[in-house]
Design an enzyme around this catalytic site. Structure first.
Site, PDB file in Angstrom:
ATOM      1  N   SER A  96      -9.401   9.654  -6.602  1.00 44.89           N
ATOM      2  CA  SER A  96      -8.482  10.504  -5.858  1.00 44.89           C
ATOM      3  C   SER A  96      -9.256  11.498  -4.971  1.00 44.89           C
ATOM      4  O   SER A  96     -10.050  11.069  -4.138  1.00 44.89           O
ATOM      5  CB  SER A  96      -7.552  11.206  -6.850  1.00 44.89           C
ATOM      6  OG  SER A  96      -6.482  11.829  -6.202  1.00 44.89           O
ATOM      7  N   ASP A 144       0.276   3.253  -3.735  1.00 43.74           N
ATOM      8  CA  ASP A 144      -0.255   4.503  -4.273  1.00 43.74           C
ATOM      9  C   ASP A 144       0.392   5.660  -3.514  1.00 43.74           C
ATOM     10  O   ASP A 144       0.340   5.709  -2.287  1.00 43.74           O
ATOM     11  CB  ASP A 144      -1.780   4.494  -4.075  1.00 43.74           C
ATOM     12  CG  ASP A 144      -2.484   5.701  -4.660  1.00 43.74           C
ATOM     13  OD1 ASP A 144      -1.837   6.736  -4.876  1.00 43.74           O
ATOM     14  OD2 ASP A 144      -3.696   5.612  -4.896  1.00 43.74           O
ATOM     15  N   HIS A 148      -2.027   5.204  -9.679  1.00 48.28           N
ATOM     16  CA  HIS A 148      -3.020   5.994  -8.946  1.00 48.28           C
ATOM     17  C   HIS A 148      -4.248   6.231  -9.809  1.00 48.28           C
ATOM     18  O   HIS A 148      -4.150   6.741 -10.929  1.00 48.28           O
ATOM     19  CB  HIS A 148      -2.384   7.336  -8.556  1.00 48.28           C
ATOM     20  CG  HIS A 148      -3.320   8.314  -7.921  1.00 48.28           C
ATOM     21  ND1 HIS A 148      -3.867   8.130  -6.669  1.00 48.28           N
ATOM     22  CD2 HIS A 148      -3.811   9.504  -8.369  1.00 48.28           C
ATOM     23  CE1 HIS A 148      -4.643   9.163  -6.375  1.00 48.28           C
ATOM     24  NE2 HIS A 148      -4.629  10.009  -7.392  1.00 48.28           N
TER      25      HIS A 148
END
Length: 495
Positions: A204, A422, A451
């Site tokens: 991320s 996502d 995710h």
């Protein structure tokens, strides 16, 4: 708002960094026992590294970065170097990721020293940011600013948080919380560990940290795995508006899943029927919080998780059904608190300290209002939640810098993974970063909505990560803007 060991023998070992570079970076790390149970179980060791608060003044004030390490398990002749990690956020504690190497199949992680760390301001690093630990408590105003009074209440609440951050933390630290600062801390860790190059596994926001590190220190990059990639074109105001659309789409996918299992949940046999029940509850809570504590904000905070991780779908479906069919608000309260709804605000403070200063945000609230209402027409559930989450940036006490022009041409090979639905890091960001890193290869999971979760038992994905970390070889890169490899996402869960 995550392969044969024998091949390791042929891999190049990592040379020690020249002493002068290590001396310039920082002091060494004094290793000792860890307190984190995950690291204790993994045989990890922990310590602190002193780094400059301001790298433009390396002999000035120092701060301490908490570092964890789980050492390689292969003979030194098969050692492949240090593996720096980051869990995302910004603001996530990363110490525990030192134990992540054992999760990879075929012992592919055994050839590395896995390094987890709490970025500056985070968790066990010193000093750690904190502004107002009660900010996410109960009895907050409704996220949806349907009246001017509600909007003003939220603006004042946001300003009060920014003011508390200025009051309760070092101004100098707040001014040096950018991704570039953490990238330099990473390079200090690399140097302190005596490594000429570093490997990296990031999730991320950790993929944006990787992009910045690779731009600033391309010669220091050996291998990189990026799971769920941030789009560098939109840091960070526009990226949050883009997220809103993804989260609303994904909760719709979850509604379909709940309807599929109506025999379990009894909430409707179509996505539309489930959505109507969801909306009815949300409207009721706007007038009367359940148990006096679960209002519309808490409700949306809990169900935001449906857009993040499919593995949480059964838990959310169970809580939704119990709430509607049995009046059980206590389960919802537990989920709200377990999903970081209440408690220490360190993660939120760091999130803002980084996002508000990495790049400029609009200072005219009229622009925020117009952009968020426009987005709301397409994403009504989470747009205003996200707007208020970021609104302290309007009043942030530290100046924003200019974002790095991400350039990956100096990095030889990078492996990227992303599910195409996502929400927090839309798939288009992976395509953009792939374009900027000519040595990158992208694995896509079409239709997946989760995710940043690798390795998670998807053999098609995990085996390719393991093979890359073992040999350094990537699948062939395809021409144009597309994924180079596709893997089916994990099946949707069964309640």
């Amino acid at each position: 708002m995550a392969i044969a060991v024998a091949a390791l023998a042929a891999a190049a070992t990592v040379a020690a960094v020249p002493a002068a570079a290590a001396d310039e970076a920082t002091s060494a790390i004094s290793w000792g026992p860890c307190s984190d149970p995950t690291l204790v179980a993994a045989g990890g060791e922990c310590g602190y590294l002193s780094v400059p608060l301001d790298y433009d003044h390396p002999r000035g004030e120092k701060i301490q970065i908490a570092v964890g390490r789980v050492k390689h398990k292969v003979p030194d002749s098969q050692y492949q170097g240090v593996m720096l990690t980051n869990p995302g956020g910004p603001g996530g504690s990363g110490l525990y990721l030192a134990a992540r190497g054992s999760k990879l199949p075929n012992h592919a992680g055994d050839a590395y020293d896995w390094i987890g760390f709490d970025p500056r301001g985070v968790g066990s690093s010193k000093p750690a940011l904190s502004c107002d630990p009660n900010y996410f408590g109960y009895n907050r105003p409704n996220y949806l600013p349907v009246t001017p009074q509600l909007e003003q209440t939220w603006l004042q609440k946001s300003k009060s948080y920014a003011d508390a951050c200025a009051k309760n933390n070092s101004r100098a630290l707040l001014q040096h919380m950018r991704t570039t600062d953490t990238a330099k801390d990473m390079d200090s860790i690399r140097a302190a560990l005596g490594a000429d190059q570093a490997n990296y596994y990031g999730y991320s926001y950790g993929t944006y940290l990787a992009q910045v590190y690779a731009t600033l220190f391309p010669q220091r990059v050996r291998r990189m795995v990026l799971d769920s990639t941030v789009d560098p074109r939109y840091v960070f105001y526009q990226s949050n508006l883009n997220q809103d659309l993804g989260f609303d789409r994904n909760i719709g996918v979850w509604f379909e899943w709940v309807a599929k299992y109506d025999s379990v949940y009894h909430l409707g046999t179509t996505a539309g029927a489930v959505k109507r029940v969801f909306d009815e509850q949300l409207a009721k809570l706007s007038f009367q919080p359940a148990g006096g504590v679960i209002g519309p904000d808490e409700w949306l905070d809990v169900f935001l998780q449906a857009g993040y991780y499919q593995l949480r779908w059964p838990t959310l479906g169970d809580a939704f059904a119990k709430f509607v069919n049995q009046g059980d608000w206590q389960t919802m309260k537990k989920l709200f608190e377990n999903f970081d709804g209440v408690g220490d605000d360190n993660g939120f403070a760091v999130y803002l300290a980084v996002q508000c200063t990495d790049a400029p945000w609009p200072t005219d609230w009229n622009q925020w209002r117009a952009d968020n209402w426009r987005t709301f027409t397409r994403a009504p559930y989470f747009t205003w939640m996200n707007a208020w989450y970021n609104a302290p940036c309007v009043y942030w006490p530290a100046k924003a810098g200019k974002p790095v022009n991400v350039d990956g041409r100096g990095v030889k090979n990078v492996l990227m993974i992303d599910e195409t639905l996502d929400a927090p890091t839309p798939y288009e960001g992976s395509l953009e970063v792939r374009k900027r890193f000519p040595g990158a290869v992208l694995i896509a999971e079409p239709g997946g909505t989760s995710h940043a979760i690798t390795p998670r038992g998807n053999a098609c994905v995990d085996d390719k990560i393991a093979a890359y970390l073992t040999t350094g070889e990537l699948p062939p890169r395809k021409p144009g803007s597309q994924a180079d490899v596709t893997c089916a996402p994990l099946p949707q869960p069964t309640p």
